[in-house]
Design a protein around this motif. Sequence first.
Motif, PDB file in Angstrom:
ATOM      1  N   VAL A   1       5.850   2.342   9.668  1.00 50.38           N
ATOM      2  CA  VAL A   1       5.314   1.009  10.036  1.00 50.38           C
ATOM      3  C   VAL A   1       4.010   0.635   9.076  1.00 50.38           C
ATOM      4  O   VAL A   1       3.922  -0.253   8.618  1.00 50.38           O
ATOM      5  CB  VAL A   1       5.072   0.939  11.607  1.00 50.38           C
ATOM      6  N   ASP A   2       3.427   1.677   8.737  1.00 51.09           N
ATOM      7  CA  ASP A   2       2.265   1.706   7.859  1.00 51.09           C
ATOM      8  C   ASP A   2       2.739   1.304   6.720  1.00 51.09           C
ATOM      9  O   ASP A   2       2.088   0.592   5.879  1.00 51.09           O
ATOM     10  CB  ASP A   2       1.339   2.941   7.846  1.00 51.09           C
ATOM     11  N   GLY A   3       3.854   1.897   6.153  1.00 52.89           N
ATOM     12  CA  GLY A   3       4.544   1.403   4.695  1.00 52.89           C
ATOM     13  C   GLY A   3       4.753   0.038   4.706  1.00 52.89           C
ATOM     14  O   GLY A   3       4.738  -0.891   3.791  1.00 52.89           O
ATOM     15  N   LEU A   4       5.451  -0.516   5.926  1.00 52.10           N
ATOM     16  CA  LEU A   4       5.680  -1.863   5.888  1.00 52.10           C
ATOM     17  C   LEU A   4       4.158  -2.809   5.616  1.00 52.10           C
ATOM     18  O   LEU A   4       4.353  -3.809   4.914  1.00 52.10           O
ATOM     19  CB  LEU A   4       6.167  -2.514   7.339  1.00 52.10           C
ATOM     20  N   ALA A   5       3.044  -2.420   6.321  1.00 51.13           N
ATOM     21  CA  ALA A   5       1.934  -3.080   5.993  1.00 51.13           C
ATOM     22  C   ALA A   5       1.404  -3.045   4.724  1.00 51.13           C
ATOM     23  O   ALA A   5       0.834  -3.787   3.756  1.00 51.13           O
ATOM     24  CB  ALA A   5       0.740  -2.388   7.052  1.00 51.13           C
ATOM     25  N   HIS A   6       1.526  -1.503   4.101  1.00 51.55           N
ATOM     26  CA  HIS A   6       1.175  -1.543   2.758  1.00 51.55           C
ATOM     27  C   HIS A   6       2.128  -2.332   1.808  1.00 51.55           C
ATOM     28  O   HIS A   6       1.661  -2.875   0.638  1.00 51.55           O
ATOM     29  CB  HIS A   6       1.437   0.017   2.322  1.00 51.55           C
ATOM     30  N   GLY A   7       3.401  -2.639   2.050  1.00 51.28           N
ATOM     31  CA  GLY A   7       4.257  -3.327   1.369  1.00 51.28           C
ATOM     32  C   GLY A   7       3.962  -4.802   1.496  1.00 51.28           C
ATOM     33  O   GLY A   7       3.740  -5.419   0.250  1.00 51.28           O
ATOM     34  N   ILE A   8       3.581  -5.378   2.499  1.00 46.67           N
ATOM     35  CA  ILE A   8       2.994  -6.737   2.226  1.00 46.67           C
ATOM     36  C   ILE A   8       2.104  -6.985   1.567  1.00 46.67           C
ATOM     37  O   ILE A   8       1.771  -7.802   0.688  1.00 46.67           O
ATOM     38  CB  ILE A   8       2.623  -7.009   3.943  1.00 46.67           C
ATOM     39  N   ARG A   9       0.950  -5.906   1.821  1.00 52.72           N
ATOM     40  CA  ARG A   9      -0.406  -6.064   0.894  1.00 52.72           C
ATOM     41  C   ARG A   9      -0.056  -5.975  -0.472  1.00 52.72           C
ATOM     42  O   ARG A   9      -0.315  -6.683  -1.439  1.00 52.72           O
ATOM     43  CB  ARG A   9      -1.348  -5.125   1.276  1.00 52.72           C
TER      44      ARG A   9
END
Lengths: 365, 365
Positions: free
Chosen positions: A305-313
């Motif tokens: 889920v942190d990776g999803l956020a990193h991906g958006i940014r």
Amino acid sequence: MPYEASSPAPLSPAWSADDLQPPLFCPIDSAINPAAHRVEQRAVAWIDEAGFCATPRERAWAVATKSADFYARFAPNADEDLLLPAVLWVYWGFAFDDARCDSGRHSSHPETFVPMAARVQRALERPCPSEADDAYARALRDIATRFRRTGTSVQFHRFVAAHRAWLAGVAWQIANQAAGVMPDLEDYLTMRLHSAGGEPTFAMLEIANGMEVPAAEMDAPAVRALTEMAILTAALDNDRHSLAKELNRRQADQNIYTVLLRRHADSLPVAVREAACLRDRVLCRFLRLRETTLPRLSAAGRCYVDGLAHGIRGNAEWGLRVPRYLSRGPVPEESGTAPIAWAERPLDDRPLSLPTVSWWWDPAL
Amino acid sequence: MPYEASSPAPLSPAWSADDLQPPLFCPIDSAINPAAHRVEQRAVAWIDEAGFCATPRERAWAVATKSADFYARFAPNADEDLLLPAVLWVYWGFAFDDARCDSGRHSSHPETFVPMAARVQRALERPCPSEADDAYARALRDIATRFRRTGTSVQFHRFVAAHRAWLAGVAWQIANQAAGVMPDLEDYLTMRLHSAGGEPTFAMLEIANGMEVPAAEMDAPAVRALTEMAILTAALDNDRHSLAKELNRRQADQNIYTVLLRRHADSLPVAVREAACLRDRVLCRFLRLRETTLPRLSAAGRCYVDGLAHGIRGNAEWGLRVPRYLSRGPVPEESGTAPIAWAERPLDDRPLSLPTVSWWWDPAL
């Protein structure tokens, strides 16, 4: 400047994308993997070996996707050797997209795209090479061999399913192109959840990070919703990044602006504003649902889920600078370096009521 | 009777399917769920409520698929209430197949099939109804609601992915139809792994049996291979069951016989023999790999692999008697009741060297 239904080019260069677009809202920390540069060098050497770029110009555009920079932002903490295969797929995916999906001879021919895509998909799945494999299929098989070596069967099979869903989304886009159909907003959002390639891109997170997410977490409705919201946010940001180029090319491709112009908005500035609001509404829900979901997850689930956020940014930063979106000539220019101005607050934060996505706001998630 | 490439109908009624076909080899015990009849009654009442059959004739053909009998053989030990939703999907799937896939207005139009199928797929995935849902989408959403209630998120998500893969396979078949392409054997087998609907059918096993297969088992190469072999065996048996009807209709649809006639075999009896050998080679490998794989699996994994075997046998028995394949007139006749003669031994037991499937014989599985 009202949009005329009979107009062949609803996006006119009379508007400058820079003037129209408000700054992006993205309250997620910026991060990039320290191995990004080394992985880029290794990936470019692989592109030259793999041979799927038919001309020096195709190669130049493939390299100019800066896919290593892109995915190094998705997985800032990944080991270099686990990051590399994911980066190879991103380079491959952009090249395949340009040659076989968005443009190229299949782009309005579902009757040839669908069988070609099905063969490529099988090249990913089957461990055996085939003499019938072309350069794209061979390169994808090579990536699959690396994923099988560095990832688990579960991770690999999730990637395979995500890859099929991507190609199904592209088939929809191509079918619309063939039939001369501009989708409505509901259909467009559903299509874009798949056609943008976000599913395979995010499915590689757990391979790159070397942490298998338990099935009960990965398939839980909250994590499915977070994944879809990350995909849609990034896809709408990519529509935004492409707008300058679309305006320049006077094309009427399927994107959030042409969709809104045809159905709702009465001018491009209104459509741009509506698209930006829509994207912020999805991102705001993502951020809130992430907070309530993270404490319920294992370390691998939190990492995903942190990776999803990193991906958006990461996708937003990459897209604001990458030659793929910024260059308007026949050869890619250098990356942009201007500092990015970010919005302090979202333009809108209300739930969406469209049935395809309204369940993301279900308080039971 | 050599096949002429210019002939519009390679299958001629000069041949009788009964004369051509050797008995089936299937050394798997016959079994049927004792709730089959009650589930049939409940399912037929549901069909009438769901309203996706547009005419009394469509309804008669839907009921005549005997889908309750079919799936009661796949899951002979399932609880009635867990069996029911799976049976509903089989009825739905056959009706959808007839109305929207193999025949009907989309059957040679990928540009309309692909968007329609994508909307139906989303109706399966999203928990919210949409005013745009037609009777098929509404009925599928109802089935999805039942699966969500009786199954786990992991089971449901596996079914969703399998459903998408099925529709992608049908899109390939429709694309070939549109382009006037008869696939070669390699492409046909790959396509049939998806287009036959075996993936969603077998994905329902763990929902009907109420046992979630651990991800590491479900995605292990051996279990993937077993699943694909079960799908292909059943799909080739369905081609066999359909042959009589195809001969009668003088159609040149894509099936194992037209594929072999076009590419390899020089007469229908040769093609029938070659197809029967090919099917036995796959089944023999399935049976052997099942023996070596079962001891490595959990109870849920064993139940799933046993279900694959039940499905192969059940599909064969059902297909030899069901009005869907036996009736040649405009209305379905009664089920066949003649005793089935089974082959004592396989016609062939050698590995296949086609790259799409040769990995099933990998001794490391």
